[in-house]
Write a protein that holds these residues in place. Structure first.
Motif, PDB file in Angstrom:
ATOM      1  N   LYS A 164       0.771  -1.143   0.134  1.00 45.81           N
ATOM      2  CA  LYS A 164      -0.063   0.083  -0.222  1.00 45.81           C
ATOM      3  C   LYS A 164       0.812   1.450   0.024  1.00 45.81           C
ATOM      4  O   LYS A 164       0.427   2.183  -0.733  1.00 45.81           O
ATOM      5  CB  LYS A 164      -1.297   0.068   1.173  1.00 45.81           C
ATOM      6  CG  LYS A 164      -1.941  -0.958   1.092  1.00 45.81           C
ATOM      7  CD  LYS A 164      -2.713  -0.985   2.478  1.00 45.81           C
ATOM      8  CE  LYS A 164      -3.977  -2.226   2.479  1.00 45.81           C
ATOM      9  NZ  LYS A 164      -4.662  -2.098   3.924  1.00 45.81           N
ATOM     10  N   ALA A 165       1.956   1.203   0.813  1.00 38.71           N
ATOM     11  CA  ALA A 165       2.843   2.478   0.701  1.00 38.71           C
ATOM     12  C   ALA A 165       3.648   2.590  -0.530  1.00 38.71           C
ATOM     13  O   ALA A 165       3.649   3.827  -0.897  1.00 38.71           O
ATOM     14  CB  ALA A 165       3.913   2.061   1.725  1.00 38.71           C
ATOM     15  N   LEU A 166       3.536   1.519  -1.441  1.00 38.82           N
ATOM     16  CA  LEU A 166       4.177   1.807  -2.799  1.00 38.82           C
ATOM     17  C   LEU A 166       3.356   2.537  -3.463  1.00 38.82           C
ATOM     18  O   LEU A 166       3.592   3.473  -4.463  1.00 38.82           O
ATOM     19  CB  LEU A 166       4.752   0.639  -3.150  1.00 38.82           C
ATOM     20  CG  LEU A 166       6.096   0.044  -3.277  1.00 38.82           C
ATOM     21  CD1 LEU A 166       6.264  -1.086  -4.024  1.00 38.82           C
ATOM     22  CD2 LEU A 166       6.829   1.051  -3.869  1.00 38.82           C
ATOM     23  N   GLY A 167       2.121   2.184  -3.438  1.00 41.77           N
ATOM     24  CA  GLY A 167       0.828   2.697  -4.127  1.00 41.77           C
ATOM     25  C   GLY A 167       0.739   4.375  -4.018  1.00 41.77           C
ATOM     26  O   GLY A 167       0.428   5.228  -4.585  1.00 41.77           O
ATOM     27  N   ARG A 168       0.735   4.624  -2.569  1.00 43.00           N
ATOM     28  CA  ARG A 168       0.737   6.183  -1.935  1.00 43.00           C
ATOM     29  C   ARG A 168       1.997   6.747  -2.523  1.00 43.00           C
ATOM     30  O   ARG A 168       1.855   8.085  -2.980  1.00 43.00           O
ATOM     31  CB  ARG A 168       0.685   6.091  -0.484  1.00 43.00           C
ATOM     32  CG  ARG A 168      -0.413   5.690  -0.070  1.00 43.00           C
ATOM     33  CD  ARG A 168      -0.602   6.128   1.710  1.00 43.00           C
ATOM     34  NE  ARG A 168       0.469   5.377   2.244  1.00 43.00           N
ATOM     35  CZ  ARG A 168       0.504   4.252   3.061  1.00 43.00           C
ATOM     36  NH1 ARG A 168      -0.769   3.594   2.912  1.00 43.00           N
ATOM     37  NH2 ARG A 168       1.498   3.817   3.532  1.00 43.00           N
ATOM     38  N   ILE A 169       3.165   6.250  -2.653  1.00 47.05           N
ATOM     39  CA  ILE A 169       4.265   6.990  -3.332  1.00 47.05           C
ATOM     40  C   ILE A 169       3.974   7.596  -4.771  1.00 47.05           C
ATOM     41  O   ILE A 169       4.264   8.530  -5.190  1.00 47.05           O
ATOM     42  CB  ILE A 169       5.531   6.178  -3.060  1.00 47.05           C
ATOM     43  CG1 ILE A 169       5.895   5.951  -1.779  1.00 47.05           C
ATOM     44  CG2 ILE A 169       6.660   6.829  -4.088  1.00 47.05           C
ATOM     45  CD1 ILE A 169       7.259   4.883  -1.838  1.00 47.05           C
TER      46      ILE A 169
END
Length: 278
Positions: free
Chosen positions: A57-62
């Protein structure tokens, strides 16, 4: 300064062998994005997409933050399903929808954004276009045999297409503009697969492959921003291979002079003005 020179020499003693992580290190890194506990929900013969863990999910937020930065600089952009960035360059002309193609705006509110008044506002348009090609006797197709949605009205078949937009343009202007952009998303997909290793996945686990794809999309978007904001000119339309050989991977001479480390390249190289531009 002598100590710094010794440390610098020691740092690069192995040459190019330390520029990239090893394959085993990459696999250990990608394992963090896969949730093995989701596999127990998989059923034989049915499609299944595991839930993303916190790292994924953090990769998507980046990538979302990166697209937000770009959207603050551009009035119009086209986003593909994988959130690859393709800026809109064509100027809109006051055109009408070509004859034979009809359109209508559909009153539709999806359940996902319907419960909230603060949800995003989207418009939904539908087009239909006559299929004028005559079918040969004995080779008639059923509606479900076409490669695109069709509908039949009074023995006449129509090709049906749906458009979702947050733009307030009139349909007679929006639809021709959309068709002018045909092919740009395919160009971006080809670049992602061949230039950024998106065509091959490293693992059989969903989370690791999803992280690989998101990192690839992030690299593609960073490359687009670099070409547009830093390089400009003819570099904007160049593929990654041309950028690599024409701007990144060029010969130079390292000079240690007057307590400074310099890199000298040919002044006639095409990338010279971009490299030394203030």
């Amino acid at each position: 300064m002598r100590k710094e020179r010794r440390e610098l020499k020691k740092r690069w003693r192995k040459g190019r062998s330390r520029t990239l992580p090893s394959a085993s290190a990459l696999f250990r890194y990608l394992e963090n994005f896969h949730d093995a506990g989701q596999e127990k929900y998989r059923q034989e013969g049915k499609a299944f997409i595991p839930k993303a863990n916190d790292y994924l999910k953090a990769l998507g937020r980046i990538n979302k933050e990166l697209l937000g930065f770009e959207s603050s600089r551009e009035d119009t952009a086209t986003l593909d399903m994988d959130a690859t960035l393709s800026a809109t360059w064509k100027k809109v002309k006051d055109e009408l929808v070509p004859a034979g193609r009809q359109w209508a705006e559909v009153c539709f509110v999806p359940d996902k954004i319907g419960p909230s008044k603060k949800g995003p506002e989207y418009r939904y348009l539908a087009t239909r276009e006559e299929l004028k090609q005559t079918e040969l006797p004995g080779m008639e197709k059923r509606d479900d045999e076409y490669l695109f949605p069709v509908m039949k009205i009074q023995e006449q078949r129509y090709k049906v297409f749906g458009i979702v937009t947050n733009m307030d343009w009139a349909g007679a202007v929006l639809i021709p503009w959309l068709y002018q952009r045909c092919g740009k998303s395919e160009e971006a997909q080809a670049a992602m697969k061949s230039d950024f290793a998106g065509g091959k996945f490293p693992s059989g686990d969903f989370g690791e492959n999803a992280a690989w794809w998101l990192i690839m999309v992030l690299s593609h978007n960073l490359n687009v921003l670099m070409k547009r904001l830093a390089l400009g000119g003819s570099w904007i339309t160049k593929r990654m291979k041309a950028v690599r050989f024409g701007f990144i991977n060029i010969a130079g001479r390292v000079i240690d002079h007057a307590r400074r480390l310099l890199v000298r390249i040919s002044g006639k190289h095409p990338s010279g003005p971009e490299r030394f531009r203030e």
